[in-house]
Design an enzyme around this catalytic site. Sequence first.
Site, PDB file in Angstrom:
ATOM      1  N   SER A 139       0.855  -1.188   0.000  1.00  0.00           N
ATOM      2  CA  SER A 139       0.000   0.000   0.000  1.00  0.00           C
ATOM      3  C   SER A 139       0.888   1.234   0.000  1.00  0.00           C
ATOM      4  O   SER A 139       2.012   1.205   0.525  1.00  0.00           O
ATOM      5  CB  SER A 139      -0.894   0.027   1.240  1.00  0.00           C
ATOM      6  OG  SER A 139      -1.585   1.267   1.348  1.00  0.00           O
ATOM      7  N   TYR A 152      -1.850  -0.518  10.360  1.00  0.00           N
ATOM      8  CA  TYR A 152      -1.931  -0.744   8.912  1.00  0.00           C
ATOM      9  C   TYR A 152      -0.650  -0.310   8.214  1.00  0.00           C
ATOM     10  O   TYR A 152      -0.098  -1.052   7.390  1.00  0.00           O
ATOM     11  CB  TYR A 152      -3.131   0.015   8.344  1.00  0.00           C
ATOM     12  CG  TYR A 152      -3.363  -0.253   6.875  1.00  0.00           C
ATOM     13  CD1 TYR A 152      -3.857  -1.486   6.451  1.00  0.00           C
ATOM     14  CD2 TYR A 152      -3.116   0.725   5.916  1.00  0.00           C
ATOM     15  CE1 TYR A 152      -4.084  -1.736   5.107  1.00  0.00           C
ATOM     16  CE2 TYR A 152      -3.336   0.485   4.575  1.00  0.00           C
ATOM     17  CZ  TYR A 152      -3.822  -0.746   4.173  1.00  0.00           C
ATOM     18  OH  TYR A 152      -4.046  -0.989   2.836  1.00  0.00           O
TER      19      TYR A 152
END
Length: 257
Positions: A139, A152
């Site tokens: 990501s 995350y």
Amino acid sequence: MSKLVFITGASSGLGQALAWRYYQAGFTLALVARRVAELQAWVDAQGISADRCRIYSADVAVSDSIVAAGQACLVDQGVPDVVIANAGISIGMDSAVRGDLDVMTRTLAINLTGVAATFYPFVAAMAARGDGRLVGIGSVAGIRGLPGHGAYCASKAGVISYCESLRGELRPTGVKVVTICPGYIDTPLTQKNTYGMPFLMSPEAFSDKAFKTIEDGSSYQVIPWQMGVVAKLLRILPNSLFDKALSGRARKARSTE
């Protein structure tokens, strides 16, 4: 015989879009999810033929579970040409809250350790064959830490570094390790976000770009390209400017919010 792709997190979002893109390209599917009934309903609704799709039940957070699914795939369908470790979760955390440490533990188990456990059953077989693609979904959030996104961001930074390490290890074998870092993609994972999401992309557009990246065997790609530019800028931005730019930015919702 058609090529085989193994995809985790295939019951929704990016995994589902990638599964459909690969099916359209003529691949046979090995799809993994916890929500097997939901995945089966989608497969049936799309008219995907049973002889070109097998569904495996696994919890990527439990290494033995996803390893067993991979081993079952080897027995039932053979060695995949492409393995996409896509399963992931995104939950906000606050390090001052004890319960959020458990959120971080689960996030790392799924998003990071789960990638390695997904690859594990196939590494030796692919290396022996001298070909294959192992794809880790990172990501842009793995480039730098974002307030409220500690779990995350840490997990996706780990995916980027892990895949880079594995790429070097497997280079002599002919197996390619591909790292794909999505920006903001319109999936259930992002639809709950309360902050701006620049260059928001549809799952279908993402899957087209990802498919080409994987087929080309590129080592690293940010999708969409505009977020690749943002990622490069984030890497070089001094901490003082980076912190100021993110001051007051809305945080990712926590599990209790």
